[in-house]
Design a protein around this motif. Sequence first.
Motif, PDB file in Angstrom:
ATOM      1  N   ASP A  27       8.778  -1.487 -53.274  1.00  0.00           N
ATOM      2  CA  ASP A  27      10.011  -1.182 -52.560  1.00  0.00           C
ATOM      3  C   ASP A  27      10.012  -1.683 -51.119  1.00  0.00           C
ATOM      4  O   ASP A  27      10.929  -1.378 -50.353  1.00  0.00           O
ATOM      5  CB  ASP A  27      10.293   0.328 -52.588  1.00  0.00           C
ATOM      6  CG  ASP A  27       9.300   1.141 -51.763  1.00  0.00           C
ATOM      7  OD1 ASP A  27       8.230   0.618 -51.381  1.00  0.00           O
ATOM      8  OD2 ASP A  27       9.602   2.327 -51.492  1.00  0.00           O
ATOM      9  N   GLN A  46       8.042   0.697 -46.367  1.00  0.00           N
ATOM     10  CA  GLN A  46       7.651   0.779 -47.780  1.00  0.00           C
ATOM     11  C   GLN A  46       7.371   2.227 -48.148  1.00  0.00           C
ATOM     12  O   GLN A  46       7.260   3.072 -47.277  1.00  0.00           O
ATOM     13  CB  GLN A  46       6.445  -0.105 -48.076  1.00  0.00           C
ATOM     14  CG  GLN A  46       5.151   0.354 -47.465  1.00  0.00           C
ATOM     15  CD  GLN A  46       3.984  -0.501 -47.921  1.00  0.00           C
ATOM     16  OE1 GLN A  46       4.097  -1.353 -48.802  1.00  0.00           O
ATOM     17  NE2 GLN A  46       2.830  -0.273 -47.332  1.00  0.00           N
ATOM     18  N   HIS A  47       7.229   2.489 -49.442  1.00  0.00           N
ATOM     19  CA  HIS A  47       7.083   3.857 -49.947  1.00  0.00           C
ATOM     20  C   HIS A  47       8.231   4.701 -49.397  1.00  0.00           C
ATOM     21  O   HIS A  47       8.043   5.780 -48.853  1.00  0.00           O
ATOM     22  CB  HIS A  47       5.721   4.463 -49.585  1.00  0.00           C
ATOM     23  CG  HIS A  47       4.566   3.654 -50.061  1.00  0.00           C
ATOM     24  ND1 HIS A  47       4.288   3.491 -51.399  1.00  0.00           N
ATOM     25  CD2 HIS A  47       3.637   2.951 -49.393  1.00  0.00           C
ATOM     26  CE1 HIS A  47       3.230   2.719 -51.525  1.00  0.00           C
ATOM     27  NE2 HIS A  47       2.813   2.374 -50.324  1.00  0.00           N
ATOM     28  N   ILE A  48       9.429   4.179 -49.558  1.00  0.00           N
ATOM     29  CA  ILE A  48      10.626   4.766 -48.965  1.00  0.00           C
ATOM     30  C   ILE A  48      11.135   5.908 -49.847  1.00  0.00           C
ATOM     31  O   ILE A  48      11.310   5.742 -51.050  1.00  0.00           O
ATOM     32  CB  ILE A  48      11.717   3.695 -48.800  1.00  0.00           C
ATOM     33  CG1 ILE A  48      11.197   2.533 -47.952  1.00  0.00           C
ATOM     34  CG2 ILE A  48      12.983   4.296 -48.196  1.00  0.00           C
ATOM     35  CD1 ILE A  48      12.047   1.275 -48.012  1.00  0.00           C
ATOM     36  N   THR A  49      11.335   7.065 -49.219  1.00  0.00           N
ATOM     37  CA  THR A  49      11.956   8.201 -49.900  1.00  0.00           C
ATOM     38  C   THR A  49      13.228   8.554 -49.145  1.00  0.00           C
ATOM     39  O   THR A  49      13.586   7.911 -48.166  1.00  0.00           O
ATOM     40  CB  THR A  49      11.024   9.430 -49.932  1.00  0.00           C
ATOM     41  OG1 THR A  49      10.953   9.996 -48.621  1.00  0.00           O
ATOM     42  CG2 THR A  49       9.625   9.067 -50.433  1.00  0.00           C
ATOM     43  N   GLU A  50      13.844   9.613 -49.566  1.00  0.00           N
ATOM     44  CA  GLU A  50      15.051  10.089 -48.888  1.00  0.00           C
ATOM     45  C   GLU A  50      14.744  10.543 -47.457  1.00  0.00           C
ATOM     46  O   GLU A  50      15.608  10.502 -46.586  1.00  0.00           O
ATOM     47  CB  GLU A  50      15.633  11.258 -49.689  1.00  0.00           C
ATOM     48  CG  GLU A  50      16.882  11.851 -49.126  1.00  0.00           C
ATOM     49  CD  GLU A  50      17.402  13.019 -49.959  1.00  0.00           C
ATOM     50  OE1 GLU A  50      18.344  13.672 -49.495  1.00  0.00           O
ATOM     51  OE2 GLU A  50      16.872  13.272 -51.055  1.00  0.00           O
ATOM     52  N   HIS A  52      11.386   9.891 -45.633  1.00  0.00           N
ATOM     53  CA  HIS A  52      10.401   9.178 -44.811  1.00  0.00           C
ATOM     54  C   HIS A  52      10.025   7.847 -45.443  1.00  0.00           C
ATOM     55  O   HIS A  52      10.374   7.551 -46.584  1.00  0.00           O
ATOM     56  CB  HIS A  52       9.147  10.025 -44.590  1.00  0.00           C
ATOM     57  CG  HIS A  52       8.505  10.496 -45.855  1.00  0.00           C
ATOM     58  ND1 HIS A  52       7.711   9.704 -46.644  1.00  0.00           N
ATOM     59  CD2 HIS A  52       8.562  11.689 -46.478  1.00  0.00           C
ATOM     60  CE1 HIS A  52       7.291  10.383 -47.684  1.00  0.00           C
ATOM     61  NE2 HIS A  52       7.794  11.594 -47.615  1.00  0.00           N
ATOM     62  N   SER A  53       9.298   7.058 -44.654  1.00  0.00           N
ATOM     63  CA  SER A  53       8.835   5.747 -45.103  1.00  0.00           C
ATOM     64  C   SER A  53       7.550   5.419 -44.364  1.00  0.00           C
ATOM     65  O   SER A  53       7.374   5.819 -43.212  1.00  0.00           O
ATOM     66  CB  SER A  53       9.891   4.690 -44.772  1.00  0.00           C
ATOM     67  OG  SER A  53       9.410   3.384 -45.003  1.00  0.00           O
ATOM     68  N   LEU A  85      16.326   8.335 -42.210  1.00  0.00           N
ATOM     69  CA  LEU A  85      15.047   9.000 -42.432  1.00  0.00           C
ATOM     70  C   LEU A  85      14.802  10.112 -41.422  1.00  0.00           C
ATOM     71  O   LEU A  85      15.401  10.136 -40.346  1.00  0.00           O
ATOM     72  CB  LEU A  85      13.901   7.978 -42.329  1.00  0.00           C
ATOM     73  CG  LEU A  85      13.976   6.790 -43.278  1.00  0.00           C
ATOM     74  CD1 LEU A  85      12.868   5.791 -42.954  1.00  0.00           C
ATOM     75  CD2 LEU A  85      13.889   7.257 -44.720  1.00  0.00           C
TER      76      LEU A  85
END
Length: 152
Positions: A27, A46-50, A52-53, A85
């Motif tokens: 991602d 990267q490792h993106i969530t709703e 944090h990243s 974020l």
Amino acid sequence: MIVTTENQDMLLEAAARETASTGWAKDAQAVGFVDDRGLIGVAVFQHITEFHSDFHIAAMPGRILSADAIKILIKLAFHPDHMGLDALWMPIAEGNRKAQIAALKLGCQFESRRRGYSADGTDAILMALRRENIFTMPAPATPADEGAPQGA
């Protein structure tokens, strides 16, 4: 200075080279900064969530990312019209004191140590920049300057 997300493969390759990364998550999204002399620097989310990243940033050799570039990245990360974020996680190689100091100057705080996380097997220091800790400047205009009614 031009901000670009075009040519992701080239941007990710440049960021990997300068950060000594062994690769990026599927991602991963890179943001590059370019001027008439070429690529200035690259940031990778990267490792993106709703919420944090992970965040990696690198200036090209002999180049410096300006305060304006950092402001753009912070806006992209935290503004609700963009990524929205709450936090950026920055794993920084234990021996990279320059990057650790730069992260602290941005307002990052120490979170933890990731054992063996760096590409060379050494530990990484995990720093976090949280939306509520972003340094902001007060608005230069007062209500009187804008013609707002005084008192009520």
